[in-house]
Design a protein around this motif. Structure first.
Motif, PDB file in Angstrom:
ATOM      1  N   LYS A   1       0.843  -1.191   0.000  1.00  8.78           N
ATOM      2  CA  LYS A   1       0.000   0.000   0.000  1.00  8.78           C
ATOM      3  C   LYS A   1       0.887   1.253   0.000  1.00  8.78           C
ATOM      4  CE  LYS A   1      -3.851  -2.285   2.355  1.00  8.78           C
ATOM      5  NZ  LYS A   1      -4.862  -2.214   3.435  1.00  8.78           N
ATOM      6  N   PRO A   2       1.680   1.421  -1.055  1.00  9.09           N
ATOM      7  CA  PRO A   2       2.645   2.526  -1.065  1.00  9.09           C
ATOM      8  C   PRO A   2       2.030   3.911  -1.091  1.00  9.09           C
ATOM      9  CG  PRO A   2       2.529   1.481  -3.226  1.00  9.09           C
ATOM     10  CD  PRO A   2       1.732   0.618  -2.288  1.00  9.09           C
ATOM     11  N   ASP A   3       0.764   4.019  -1.497  1.00  4.43           N
ATOM     12  CA  ASP A   3       0.111   5.330  -1.570  1.00  4.43           C
ATOM     13  C   ASP A   3      -0.686   5.663  -0.312  1.00  4.43           C
ATOM     14  OD1 ASP A   3       1.124   5.901  -4.116  1.00  4.43           O
ATOM     15  OD2 ASP A   3      -0.479   4.763  -5.077  1.00  4.43           O
ATOM     16  N   GLU A   4      -0.520   4.869   0.733  1.00  5.93           N
ATOM     17  CA  GLU A   4      -1.119   5.163   2.031  1.00  5.93           C
ATOM     18  C   GLU A   4       0.027   5.430   3.002  1.00  5.93           C
ATOM     19  OE1 GLU A   4      -3.841   2.101   3.199  1.00  5.93           O
ATOM     20  OE2 GLU A   4      -4.881   2.106   1.265  1.00  5.93           O
ATOM     21  N   TYR A   5      -0.028   6.583   3.691  1.00  4.78           N
ATOM     22  CA  TYR A   5       1.119   7.044   4.466  1.00  4.78           C
ATOM     23  C   TYR A   5       0.860   7.025   5.973  1.00  4.78           C
ATOM     24  CZ  TYR A   5       1.919   9.190  -0.143  1.00  4.78           C
ATOM     25  OH  TYR A   5       2.050   9.419  -1.495  1.00  4.78           O
ATOM     26  N   VAL A   6       1.890   6.636   6.706  1.00  7.28           N
ATOM     27  CA  VAL A   6       1.911   6.768   8.160  1.00  7.28           C
ATOM     28  C   VAL A   6       3.123   7.619   8.507  1.00  7.28           C
ATOM     29  CG1 VAL A   6       2.033   5.573  10.376  1.00  7.28           C
ATOM     30  CG2 VAL A   6       0.842   4.499   8.452  1.00  7.28           C
ATOM     31  N   ILE A   7       2.920   8.656   9.301  1.00  5.07           N
ATOM     32  CA  ILE A   7       3.987   9.607   9.616  1.00  5.07           C
ATOM     33  C   ILE A   7       4.431   9.458  11.069  1.00  5.07           C
ATOM     34  CG2 ILE A   7       4.579  12.055   9.831  1.00  5.07           C
ATOM     35  CD1 ILE A   7       2.514  12.609   7.609  1.00  5.07           C
ATOM     36  N   PHE A   8       5.744   9.434  11.267  1.00  7.85           N
ATOM     37  CA  PHE A   8       6.343   9.552  12.603  1.00  7.85           C
ATOM     38  C   PHE A   8       7.142  10.843  12.602  1.00  7.85           C
ATOM     39  CE2 PHE A   8       5.569   5.043  12.221  1.00  7.85           C
ATOM     40  CZ  PHE A   8       5.119   4.677  13.487  1.00  7.85           C
ATOM     41  N   SER A   9       6.863  11.712  13.564  1.00  7.64           N
ATOM     42  CA  SER A   9       7.470  13.042  13.520  1.00  7.64           C
ATOM     43  C   SER A   9       7.845  13.554  14.900  1.00  7.64           C
ATOM     44  CB  SER A   9       6.507  14.035  12.861  1.00  7.64           C
ATOM     45  OG  SER A   9       5.341  14.196  13.651  1.00  7.64           O
TER      46      SER A   9
ATOM     47  N   ASP B   1      -0.572  15.128   0.280  1.00  7.78           N
ATOM     48  CA  ASP B   1      -2.010  14.936   0.146  1.00  7.78           C
ATOM     49  C   ASP B   1      -2.534  14.350   1.454  1.00  7.78           C
ATOM     50  OD1 ASP B   1      -4.616  14.274  -0.464  1.00  7.78           O
ATOM     51  OD2 ASP B   1      -4.136  13.195  -2.311  1.00  7.78           O
ATOM     52  N   ALA B   2      -3.215  15.181   2.235  1.00  6.48           N
ATOM     53  CA  ALA B   2      -3.671  14.758   3.564  1.00  6.48           C
ATOM     54  C   ALA B   2      -4.600  13.552   3.500  1.00  6.48           C
ATOM     55  CB  ALA B   2      -4.371  15.920   4.264  1.00  6.48           C
ATOM     56  N   LYS B   3      -5.314  13.396   2.380  1.00  6.52           N
ATOM     57  CA  LYS B   3      -6.238  12.263   2.254  1.00  6.52           C
ATOM     58  C   LYS B   3      -5.500  10.927   2.223  1.00  6.52           C
ATOM     59  CE  LYS B   3      -9.747  14.943  -0.228  1.00  6.52           C
ATOM     60  NZ  LYS B   3     -10.471  15.124  -1.520  1.00  6.52           N
ATOM     61  N   LYS B   4      -4.216  10.964   1.852  1.00  5.09           N
ATOM     62  CA  LYS B   4      -3.434   9.733   1.793  1.00  5.09           C
ATOM     63  C   LYS B   4      -2.741   9.401   3.113  1.00  5.09           C
ATOM     64  CE  LYS B   4      -2.438   9.918  -3.187  1.00  5.09           C
ATOM     65  NZ  LYS B   4      -1.369   9.910  -4.216  1.00  5.09           N
ATOM     66  N   VAL B   5      -2.790  10.340   4.063  1.00  8.19           N
ATOM     67  CA  VAL B   5      -2.145  10.117   5.354  1.00  8.19           C
ATOM     68  C   VAL B   5      -3.115   9.405   6.286  1.00  8.19           C
ATOM     69  CG1 VAL B   5      -0.949  11.154   7.302  1.00  8.19           C
ATOM     70  CG2 VAL B   5      -0.748  12.190   5.035  1.00  8.19           C
ATOM     71  N   VAL B   6      -2.807   8.168   6.610  1.00  6.77           N
ATOM     72  CA  VAL B   6      -3.686   7.335   7.433  1.00  6.77           C
ATOM     73  C   VAL B   6      -3.577   7.717   8.911  1.00  6.77           C
ATOM     74  CG1 VAL B   6      -4.171   4.964   8.156  1.00  6.77           C
ATOM     75  CG2 VAL B   6      -3.534   5.445   5.791  1.00  6.77           C
ATOM     76  N   ALA B   7      -2.368   8.067   9.350  1.00  8.63           N
ATOM     77  CA  ALA B   7      -2.156   8.421  10.757  1.00  8.63           C
ATOM     78  C   ALA B   7      -0.835   9.158  10.905  1.00  8.63           C
ATOM     79  CB  ALA B   7      -2.149   7.176  11.632  1.00  8.63           C
ATOM     80  N   MET B   8      -0.759   9.969  11.949  1.00  7.63           N
ATOM     81  CA  MET B   8       0.476  10.677  12.270  1.00  7.63           C
ATOM     82  C   MET B   8       0.790  10.492  13.744  1.00  7.63           C
ATOM     83  SD  MET B   8       1.286  14.745  11.931  1.00  7.63           S
ATOM     84  CE  MET B   8       2.934  15.425  12.178  1.00  7.63           C
TER      85      MET B   8
ATOM     86  N   GLY C   1      -7.901  16.965   8.735  1.00  9.90           N
ATOM     87  CA  GLY C   1      -8.663  15.740   8.923  1.00  9.90           C
ATOM     88  C   GLY C   1      -7.857  14.508   9.267  1.00  9.90           C
ATOM     89  N   VAL C   2      -6.533  14.622   9.251  1.00  8.73           N
ATOM     90  CA  VAL C   2      -5.681  13.467   9.543  1.00  8.73           C
ATOM     91  C   VAL C   2      -5.762  13.111  11.030  1.00  8.73           C
ATOM     92  CG1 VAL C   2      -3.299  12.613   9.571  1.00  8.73           C
ATOM     93  CG2 VAL C   2      -4.091  14.068   7.687  1.00  8.73           C
ATOM     94  N   PRO C   3      -5.899  11.819  11.369  1.00  5.83           N
ATOM     95  CA  PRO C   3      -5.783  11.418  12.773  1.00  5.83           C
ATOM     96  C   PRO C   3      -4.331  11.587  13.223  1.00  5.83           C
ATOM     97  CG  PRO C   3      -6.108   9.486  11.384  1.00  5.83           C
ATOM     98  CD  PRO C   3      -6.277  10.688  10.511  1.00  5.83           C
ATOM     99  N   ALA C   4      -3.998  12.826  13.518  1.00  5.72           N
ATOM    100  CA  ALA C   4      -2.631  13.218  13.870  1.00  5.72           C
ATOM    101  C   ALA C   4      -2.610  13.591  15.343  1.00  5.72           C
ATOM    102  CB  ALA C   4      -2.190  14.405  13.002  1.00  5.72           C
ATOM    103  N   HIS C   5      -1.880  12.826  16.119  1.00  8.11           N
ATOM    104  CA  HIS C   5      -1.872  13.002  17.569  1.00  8.11           C
ATOM    105  C   HIS C   5      -0.446  13.031  18.090  1.00  8.11           C
ATOM    106  CE1 HIS C   5      -6.244  12.026  17.932  1.00  8.11           C
ATOM    107  NE2 HIS C   5      -5.978  11.370  16.810  1.00  8.11           N
ATOM    108  N   THR C   6      -0.263  13.663  19.242  1.00  6.79           N
ATOM    109  CA  THR C   6       1.046  13.715  19.870  1.00  6.79           C
ATOM    110  C   THR C   6       1.098  12.757  21.045  1.00  6.79           C
ATOM    111  OG1 THR C   6       1.488  16.004  19.207  1.00  6.79           O
ATOM    112  CG2 THR C   6       2.671  15.181  21.130  1.00  6.79           C
ATOM    113  N   ILE C   7       2.194  12.013  21.125  1.00  7.82           N
ATOM    114  CA  ILE C   7       2.463  11.123  22.246  1.00  7.82           C
ATOM    115  C   ILE C   7       3.503  11.803  23.131  1.00  7.82           C
ATOM    116  CG2 ILE C   7       3.435   8.891  22.931  1.00  7.82           C
ATOM    117  CD1 ILE C   7       2.363   7.799  20.228  1.00  7.82           C
ATOM    118  N   SER C   8       3.225  11.881  24.423  1.00  6.65           N
ATOM    119  CA  SER C   8       4.112  12.594  25.343  1.00  6.65           C
ATOM    120  C   SER C   8       4.029  11.991  26.742  1.00  6.65           C
ATOM    121  CB  SER C   8       3.734  14.074  25.400  1.00  6.65           C
ATOM    122  OG  SER C   8       4.596  14.801  26.253  1.00  6.65           O
ATOM    123  N   THR C   9       5.013  12.333  27.561  1.00  6.65           N
ATOM    124  CA  THR C   9       4.970  11.983  28.988  1.00  6.65           C
ATOM    125  C   THR C   9       5.118  13.220  29.860  1.00  6.65           C
ATOM    126  OG1 THR C   9       7.372  11.617  29.077  1.00  6.65           O
ATOM    127  CG2 THR C   9       5.983   9.702  28.578  1.00  6.65           C
ATOM    128  N   SER C  10       5.331  14.357  29.236  1.00  2.00           N
ATOM    129  CA  SER C  10       5.659  15.569  29.983  1.00  2.00           C
ATOM    130  C   SER C  10       4.553  15.968  30.958  1.00  2.00           C
ATOM    131  CB  SER C  10       5.918  16.726  29.013  1.00  2.00           C
ATOM    132  OG  SER C  10       6.308  17.886  29.718  1.00  2.00           O
TER     133      SER C  10
END
Length: 307
Positions: A99-107, A177-184, A249-258
């Motif tokens: 599924k090369p046209d579906e993206y998952v981002i780690f940032s 293309d935000a529509k192709k980003v499945v999660a961040m 619209g991307v399910p883009a969330h931050t993971i933290s412990t602070s």
């Protein structure tokens, strides 16, 4: 029949060995963290020699891992202009197998506050904010490259300019293309224990999609826990680099412990590596890797964020 069994045996042994090598190693986490938060980086403020050194280091890490360039870039640098000044994100890609046209981002953001005008200690090392998150992104890039099972394309991004308004993430969000980003998975300040202690972290904007529920489900058989953001008054969902893509619209969330109510070294020169729990930080990165598997493999797609 015997030949088939022997071949199957060797395949399983080979497969098992391939999986064993994909690990989050504390020694690597410590190495990356110590370099990014070193005095040599001079606090990594945008538009400074210090952040240029940090960018070069991250670029070299991505190169050594063996990642591809983003889109039509000729390097890992995604450059842009800010009122006549040059700045850059550092972006790398691990192409998905089916599924090369579906993206998952780690940032994470690799910039920080730079140098203080006076005093004995002038360097805002930013060990927790956010060398810890950038370390996680690099460690995860190495992990997923070694694992070599991602069905979706993974994009690894170190943003610049977060400390002065999310400049890097704003520019990046316009390039994809935000529509192709499945999660961040945005990672911000994971070097200290959360309010629940070790083996725990929280997810901002937990109620805005089922991203957090998927991660929790994937960790059911582990001793690690993800919780909803316990600091709603701080509006953390809107204060980090996830916000730009979440607005699209991307399910883009931050993971933290602070612990945002009592974090003693936040935006202070005392935010140094010695204040971090690198063992716990390594476990957090491992938990992120484990919790993301069903999304990486194309089995789960978090619901979109609605405003």
């Amino acid at each position: 029949m015997k030949k088939s069994i022997v071949l199957l045996f060797f395949f399983l042994v080979f497969y098992s060995k391939a999986q064993e090598k994909a690990k989050i190693e504390k020694v690597n986490v410590s190495r990356i963290e110590n370099i990014l938060a070193s005095d040599d980086m001079e606090g990594r403020a945008i538009f400074t020699p210090g952040i240029a050194k940090a960018s070069a280091f991250i670029e070299n890490e991505f190169k050594n891992i063996g990642l591809s360039f983003y889109k039509d870039l000729q390097s890992y640098r995604q450059e842009f202009d800010v009122k006549g000044k040059s700045a850059n994100n550092v972006v790398a890609v691990l192409v998905g197998q089916t599924k090369p046209d579906e993206y998952v981002i780690f940032s994470a953001h690799y910039d920080h506050l730079g140098l203080k005008e006076g005093g004995k200690d002038r360097i805002y090392n930013g060990a927790n904010d956010d060398a810890s998150g950038t370390t996680a992104v690099i460690a995860l890039a190495n992990y997923f490259k070694e694992k070599n099972q991602n069905q979706r394309t993974i994009i690894f991004v170190a943003f610049t300019g977060e400390e002065i308004g999310g400049l890097g993430s704003n520019f990046f969000s316009k390039s994809i293309d935000a529509k192709k980003v499945v999660a961040m998975f945005n990672i911000e300040m994971i070097g200290t224990e959360s309010k629940w202690g070790k083996k725990s972290a929280y997810i901002t904007g937990f109620e805005k999609s089922d991203f957090g529920l998927i991660l929790q489900r994937n960790l059911l058989n582990s001793n690690f826990k993800f919780y909803p953001d316990p600091y709603p008054k701080e509006q953390l969902f809107y204060r980090s680099d996830n916000a730009r893509l979440a607005a699209l619209g991307v399910p883009a969330h931050t993971i933290s412990t602070s612990k945002m109510d009592i974090e003693p070294n936040y935006h202070k020169v005392s935010d140094e590596v010695g204040t971090l729990d690198l063992d716990n930080m390594t476990e957090i990165i491992e938990a992120i890797a484990l919790s993301s598997q069903s999304i990486i493999n194309g089995e789960d797609s978090p619901s979109r964020v609605t405003r």
